[in-house]
Design an enzyme around this catalytic site. Sequence first.
Site, PDB file in Angstrom:
ATOM      1  N   CYS A  83       7.530 -20.608  -9.389  1.00 59.77           N
ATOM      2  CA  CYS A  83       6.223 -21.364  -9.235  1.00 59.77           C
ATOM      3  C   CYS A  83       5.207 -20.898  -9.519  1.00 59.77           C
ATOM      4  O   CYS A  83       4.776 -19.546  -9.513  1.00 59.77           O
ATOM      5  CB  CYS A  83       6.108 -21.926  -7.740  1.00 59.77           C
ATOM      6  SG  CYS A  83       4.795 -23.163  -7.716  1.00 59.77           S
ATOM      7  N   CYS A  89       3.468 -13.360  -6.175  1.00 59.21           N
ATOM      8  CA  CYS A  89       3.460 -14.851  -6.591  1.00 59.21           C
ATOM      9  C   CYS A  89       2.513 -15.032  -7.961  1.00 59.21           C
ATOM     10  O   CYS A  89       1.639 -14.238  -8.384  1.00 59.21           O
ATOM     11  CB  CYS A  89       2.494 -15.689  -5.566  1.00 59.21           C
ATOM     12  SG  CYS A  89       2.377 -17.165  -5.962  1.00 59.21           S
ATOM     13  N   ASN A 113      12.107 -15.020  -6.373  1.00 62.65           N
ATOM     14  CA  ASN A 113      11.809 -15.440  -7.952  1.00 62.65           C
ATOM     15  C   ASN A 113      11.240 -14.331  -8.607  1.00 62.65           C
ATOM     16  O   ASN A 113      10.138 -14.165  -8.428  1.00 62.65           O
ATOM     17  CB  ASN A 113      11.080 -16.639  -8.054  1.00 62.65           C
ATOM     18  CG  ASN A 113      11.938 -18.107  -8.015  1.00 62.65           C
ATOM     19  OD1 ASN A 113      13.119 -17.854  -8.998  1.00 62.65           O
ATOM     20  ND2 ASN A 113      11.873 -18.891  -7.230  1.00 62.65           N
ATOM     21  N   CYS A 170      -4.880 -20.187  -7.420  1.00 66.44           N
ATOM     22  CA  CYS A 170      -4.758 -19.752  -5.917  1.00 66.44           C
ATOM     23  C   CYS A 170      -5.899 -18.323  -5.561  1.00 66.44           C
ATOM     24  O   CYS A 170      -5.660 -17.711  -6.678  1.00 66.44           O
ATOM     25  CB  CYS A 170      -3.475 -19.528  -5.373  1.00 66.44           C
ATOM     26  SG  CYS A 170      -3.367 -19.411  -3.625  1.00 66.44           S
ATOM     27  N   CYS A 211       8.173 -31.061  -4.779  1.00 66.24           N
ATOM     28  CA  CYS A 211       7.215 -29.958  -4.462  1.00 66.24           C
ATOM     29  C   CYS A 211       6.103 -30.185  -5.032  1.00 66.24           C
ATOM     30  O   CYS A 211       6.004 -30.119  -6.309  1.00 66.24           O
ATOM     31  CB  CYS A 211       7.939 -28.534  -4.442  1.00 66.24           C
ATOM     32  SG  CYS A 211       6.839 -27.229  -4.252  1.00 66.24           S
ATOM     33  N   CYS A 219      -1.442 -13.070  -3.030  1.00 66.02           N
ATOM     34  CA  CYS A 219      -0.190 -12.715  -2.798  1.00 66.02           C
ATOM     35  C   CYS A 219       0.370 -11.918  -3.954  1.00 66.02           C
ATOM     36  O   CYS A 219       0.573 -12.494  -4.883  1.00 66.02           O
ATOM     37  CB  CYS A 219       0.866 -13.653  -2.265  1.00 66.02           C
ATOM     38  SG  CYS A 219       0.191 -14.766  -0.955  1.00 66.02           S
ATOM     39  N   GLY A 276      -1.162 -23.060  -5.245  1.00 65.63           N
ATOM     40  CA  GLY A 276      -2.284 -23.238  -4.174  1.00 65.63           C
ATOM     41  C   GLY A 276      -2.078 -23.111  -2.664  1.00 65.63           C
ATOM     42  O   GLY A 276      -0.815 -23.002  -2.213  1.00 65.63           O
ATOM     43  N   GLU A 278       1.734 -27.453 -11.580  1.00 60.32           N
ATOM     44  CA  GLU A 278       3.344 -28.028 -11.528  1.00 60.32           C
ATOM     45  C   GLU A 278       3.566 -28.623 -10.456  1.00 60.32           C
ATOM     46  O   GLU A 278       3.120 -28.431  -9.157  1.00 60.32           O
ATOM     47  CB  GLU A 278       3.913 -26.434 -11.533  1.00 60.32           C
ATOM     48  CG  GLU A 278       3.414 -25.686 -12.662  1.00 60.32           C
ATOM     49  CD  GLU A 278       4.449 -24.395 -12.842  1.00 60.32           C
ATOM     50  OE1 GLU A 278       5.398 -24.024 -11.902  1.00 60.32           O
ATOM     51  OE2 GLU A 278       3.866 -23.509 -13.383  1.00 60.32           O
TER      52      GLU A 278
HETATM   53  N1  SAH Z   1       0.143 -21.160  -0.409  1.00 57.39           N
HETATM   54  C1  SAH Z   1       1.149 -21.567   0.272  1.00 57.39           C
HETATM   55  C2  SAH Z   1       2.141 -22.437  -0.382  1.00 57.39           C
HETATM   56  C3  SAH Z   1       2.533 -22.106  -1.669  1.00 57.39           C
HETATM   57  S1  SAH Z   1       3.996 -21.085  -2.141  1.00 57.39           S
HETATM   58  C4  SAH Z   1       1.997 -20.607   1.230  1.00 57.39           C
HETATM   59  O1  SAH Z   1       1.608 -19.331   0.786  1.00 57.39           O
HETATM   60  O2  SAH Z   1       2.960 -20.861   2.098  1.00 57.39           O
HETATM   61  C5  SAH Z   1       5.449 -21.674  -1.312  1.00 57.39           C
HETATM   62  C6  SAH Z   1       6.009 -20.556  -1.025  1.00 57.39           C
HETATM   63  O3  SAH Z   1       6.677 -19.635  -1.894  1.00 57.39           O
HETATM   64  C7  SAH Z   1       5.528 -19.530  -0.085  1.00 57.39           C
HETATM   65  O4  SAH Z   1       6.112 -19.054   1.051  1.00 57.39           O
HETATM   66  C8  SAH Z   1       5.190 -18.237  -1.114  1.00 57.39           C
HETATM   67  O5  SAH Z   1       4.947 -17.171  -0.305  1.00 57.39           O
HETATM   68  C9  SAH Z   1       6.640 -18.595  -1.731  1.00 57.39           C
HETATM   69  N2  SAH Z   1       6.491 -17.643  -2.988  1.00 57.39           N
HETATM   70  C10 SAH Z   1       5.582 -17.373  -4.094  1.00 57.39           C
HETATM   71  N3  SAH Z   1       5.990 -16.598  -5.086  1.00 57.39           N
HETATM   72  C11 SAH Z   1       7.287 -16.516  -4.899  1.00 57.39           C
HETATM   73  C12 SAH Z   1       8.197 -15.904  -5.664  1.00 57.39           C
HETATM   74  N4  SAH Z   1       7.940 -15.289  -6.689  1.00 57.39           N
HETATM   75  N5  SAH Z   1       9.525 -16.043  -5.007  1.00 57.39           N
HETATM   76  C13 SAH Z   1       9.619 -16.400  -3.983  1.00 57.39           C
HETATM   77  N6  SAH Z   1       8.845 -17.192  -2.990  1.00 57.39           N
HETATM   78  C14 SAH Z   1       7.858 -17.166  -3.597  1.00 57.39           C
END
Ligand code: SAH
Length: 343
Positions: free
Chosen positions: A336, A122, A293, A115, A108, A119, A162, A95
């Site tokens: 995302c 995510c 989100n 990934c 973005c 987390c 990722g 995406e």
């Molecule tokens: N892997 C990298 C970049 C990708 S995610 C990282 O961890 O930074 C980009 C950002 O979106 C990160 O801060 C991640 O933790 C956050 N993120 C992921 N899922 C999310 C969600 N459901 N709501 C809000 N932020 C989220």
Amino acid sequence: MNKEAGKKNILDYLPEELEAVIAELGEKKFRAAQIFGWLAKGVTGFDDMKNVPAPLRAELAEKYYIGLPEAVRRQSSVDGTVKCLFEFADGTQIESVFMKYEYGNSICISSQSGCRMGCTFCASTMDGLDRSLTGGEMLAQVLAMRNLTGEDIGHIVVMGMGEPFDNYEELSRFINLIHDKKGYGLGLRNITVSTCGLIPKIRLFAEDFPQVNLAVSLHAPNQKLREQTMPVAKKYDYDALLKTCREYTVLTGRRVTFEYAVIDGVNDSPECAKELASRMKGWLSHVNLIPLNEVRGRKYKTANEKSVAAFKKILESNGVAVTVRRTLGSDIDAACGQLRRNR
Ligand code: SAH
């Protein structure tokens, strides 16, 4: 199935590498800069490279392809945000999101399909890692999005699917590709890379790209809470991470942005805010609060506006730089990584 099986993606090549390719074909070196320039314009075929001789174009097309992805799904928001599910020639889907800000247009991009960081809030990590993207495939997202929207893109955040530092070599290649003046020529300060906190790579990044902005996903005020949502915290301890980030600010003279997704009942209490403030105070740190989100299949709820505002106030009153991320594309929602899962 790979539509371009046996061919190489020419978008992966830096100008000096293209020179070697051209030399091998018995052509003059200066053709490499011409070709690199055309690629940065977003051409979709070698025959669009008007000042390149036809025989060379034909030879290139035999061995190489221009790896722009196809937009297989697209959502557009009333605020100008465009979210795309892109598919590469081998069927890999990722995406990218185009966004409009006062300071200009931004994209973005993803650094991996899926990934492996795990987390728990995510969407990108739910099926694990599919594969890492190449530098050319990161560049291709910018070019394809510009072709699709017809808009200039002056800012890039590597915050899509990722973990960019889990794909450091190709991330570096991407930065070098997009920065090169013979091509896209994007300023390094217009790029931001976000990491979940791979300490050795943060150190390397400070040396390799001190001008590129660094964002670190923190999402907790202490080790115990961070471990609950971010498995990477078990490998790289909270205190060590913050220490590395402080060193980064000293080495580069630039701040670190900490992303903090505010999750209802998990990390949104005033106590959490106070503890975070105590860790952020007195150095070049900046906190970016992100209303979570909500992701289908994940248990977490977004914190309500009041607790986000109260959280922000506590940080501010402690002298910590803090912003709340503007929500763009809320009418097309989908956090995302969701577009790919809902195919
Ligand atoms: N892997 C990298 C970049 C990708 S995610 C990282 O961890 O930074 C980009 C950002 O979106 C990160 O801060 C991640 O933790 C956050 N993120 C992921 N899922 C999310 C969600 N459901 N709501 C809000 N932020 C989220």
